[in-house]
Design an enzyme around this catalytic site. Sequence first.
Site, mmCIF file in Angstrom:
data_model
loop_
_atom_site.group_PDB
_atom_site.id
_atom_site.type_symbol
_atom_site.label_atom_id
_atom_site.label_comp_id
_atom_site.label_asym_id
_atom_site.label_seq_id
_atom_site.Cartn_x
_atom_site.Cartn_y
_atom_site.Cartn_z
ATOM 1 N N GLY A 1 0.622 -1.172 -0.182
ATOM 2 C CA GLY A 1 0.137 -0.188 0.053
ATOM 3 C C GLY A 1 0.883 1.317 0.115
ATOM 4 O O GLY A 1 2.299 1.168 -0.085
ATOM 5 N N ASP B 1 0.228 -8.623 1.353
ATOM 6 C CA ASP B 1 -0.923 -7.818 0.940
ATOM 7 C C ASP B 1 -2.029 -8.572 0.373
ATOM 8 O O ASP B 1 -1.384 -9.527 -0.522
ATOM 9 C CB ASP B 1 -0.244 -6.826 0.221
ATOM 10 C CG ASP B 1 -1.297 -5.327 0.247
ATOM 11 O OD1 ASP B 1 -2.365 -5.570 -0.422
ATOM 12 O OD2 ASP B 1 -0.681 -4.332 0.495
ATOM 13 N N ASN B 2 -3.044 -8.474 0.127
ATOM 14 C CA ASN B 2 -4.141 -9.286 -0.383
ATOM 15 C C ASN B 2 -4.505 -8.322 -1.929
ATOM 16 O O ASN B 2 -5.268 -8.728 -2.516
ATOM 17 C CB ASN B 2 -5.201 -9.582 0.280
ATOM 18 C CG ASN B 2 -6.227 -8.422 0.562
ATOM 19 O OD1 ASN B 2 -5.733 -7.140 0.454
ATOM 20 N ND2 ASN B 2 -7.417 -8.540 1.076
ATOM 21 N N GLY C 1 -3.980 -2.224 -2.066
ATOM 22 C CA GLY C 1 -2.624 -2.322 -2.440
ATOM 23 C C GLY C 1 -2.320 -2.293 -3.791
ATOM 24 O O GLY C 1 -3.099 -2.566 -4.556
ATOM 25 N N VAL D 1 -4.664 -11.074 5.450
ATOM 26 C CA VAL D 1 -4.188 -11.548 6.905
ATOM 27 C C VAL D 1 -5.411 -11.494 7.602
ATOM 28 O O VAL D 1 -5.387 -11.829 8.779
ATOM 29 C CB VAL D 1 -3.542 -10.167 7.376
ATOM 30 C CG1 VAL D 1 -2.147 -10.163 6.599
ATOM 31 C CG2 VAL D 1 -4.055 -8.766 7.273
ATOM 32 N N ASN E 1 -4.788 -11.488 14.077
ATOM 33 C CA ASN E 1 -3.687 -12.868 13.519
ATOM 34 C C ASN E 1 -2.383 -12.040 13.467
ATOM 35 O O ASN E 1 -1.405 -12.844 13.778
ATOM 36 C CB ASN E 1 -3.974 -13.089 12.097
ATOM 37 C CG ASN E 1 -5.448 -13.871 12.036
ATOM 38 O OD1 ASN E 1 -5.515 -14.723 13.047
ATOM 39 N ND2 ASN E 1 -6.114 -13.844 10.919
ATOM 40 N N ALA F 1 -0.656 0.297 12.870
ATOM 41 C CA ALA F 1 -1.065 1.694 12.493
ATOM 42 C C ALA F 1 -2.618 2.122 12.781
ATOM 43 O O ALA F 1 -3.664 1.333 11.977
ATOM 44 C CB ALA F 1 -0.905 1.423 10.816
ATOM 45 N N TYR G 1 -14.767 1.522 9.753
ATOM 46 C CA TYR G 1 -13.206 1.868 9.822
ATOM 47 C C TYR G 1 -12.804 2.250 11.386
ATOM 48 O O TYR G 1 -12.201 1.741 11.808
ATOM 49 C CB TYR G 1 -12.815 2.926 8.967
ATOM 50 C CG TYR G 1 -11.558 3.209 8.742
ATOM 51 C CD1 TYR G 1 -10.543 2.330 8.401
ATOM 52 C CD2 TYR G 1 -10.827 4.599 9.270
ATOM 53 C CE1 TYR G 1 -9.025 2.776 8.220
ATOM 54 C CE2 TYR G 1 -9.729 4.739 9.216
ATOM 55 C CZ TYR G 1 -8.684 4.119 8.829
ATOM 56 O OH TYR G 1 -7.448 4.263 8.663
ATOM 57 N N THR H 1 -2.278 11.867 5.772
ATOM 58 C CA THR H 1 -0.856 11.883 5.043
ATOM 59 C C THR H 1 -0.825 11.789 3.634
ATOM 60 O O THR H 1 -1.684 11.266 3.185
ATOM 61 C CB THR H 1 -0.134 10.565 5.543
ATOM 62 O OG1 THR H 1 -0.279 10.548 6.902
ATOM 63 C CG2 THR H 1 1.333 10.363 5.047
#
Length: 316
Positions: free
Chosen positions: A17, A38-39, A43, A64, A106, A121, A152, A182
């Site tokens: 990502g 990453d899936n 990303g 994940v 996990n 994060a 979220y 960011t």
Amino acid sequence: MDAPSLKPTSVITGGSGFLGSHLSDRLLKEGHRVIAIDNLITGNVANIEHLAGNPDFKFIRHDVTEYIFVPGKVDYVWHFASPASPIDYLRIPIPTLKVGSLGTHNALGLAREKGASFLLASTSECYGDPLIHPQTEDYWGNVNPIGPRGVYDEAKRFAEAITMAYHRFHQMNTHIVRIFNTYGPRMRLNDGRVVPAFIGQALTGEPMTIFGDGSQTRSFCFVSDLIDGIFRLMMSGFHEPVNIGNPREMTIREFGEEIRRITGTQSQIEHKPLPVDDPKVRQPDITRARKVLGWEPKVEFDTGIRETIEFFRDKV
Ligand code: UDP
């Protein structure tokens, strides 16, 4: 068989990502081996293609929210996997909830199994539509659990809770960064967030879409500053949440004007409805980061935004 490496090994979930790929670059520079997982829901392998062939970098395509298996030693687990744009939460609400909850479980399990340090994060969204301003880490927030952003915000709040539980109950070395807005190269042009949206619109001459009257504020941090704060946090002995962001606050209208000024665009302004529960203000109080990490942002807005605009120039 490969000889065991003496280099520290870092696992980054969400490693391809925007933030995960910049973190990969930084850790490789610090002399780590990096395993990026990453899936690819949000990303993009283009973010890490420059690392292909680097013997210290490995990419694993995996979701994940399913058990994470990594052979060999692991010293650091950086849990960055998650959609991070409001339009993504609307499009994929259940994967957003799952990666913040099951995914964090996990990732913590992997860190525990390996005796690794862990960093979550987290996000300024934990403060919701904040009633105190600027936001300090001891503020508990004003979140609507059942609104569209709740998937979220609440997943990240759960992620913070389970991280602290693993720290207290399993004595794990854990860290929580609350990331404020960011920006920088490798953001997705169409991810719907205001930075790529306005830059893309300015570069193509399309109308710049201001949601609401544009009086809501955000404070934008350049990605290299953010990654530096996060690296320092992982290496610290500090376990409570730390805000990392740039306190330079501006209204969305002012942000649009800056983009117009720097790109010299002829784009008009178009007003669209304000999304539900859109925070009215946001600015990090970074007193804790200054004290505990000796960190503060260094990159001027003009410098960072010009570099970001250059990145998007051949993407539009
Ligand atoms: N925004 C906007 N136009 C856009 C995209 C976003 O005016 O095309 C506004 C949005 O309503 C919010 C701010 O810009 O007030 C930042 O939105 P973003 O999606 O970047 O992330 P947020 O900070 O809300 O998580």
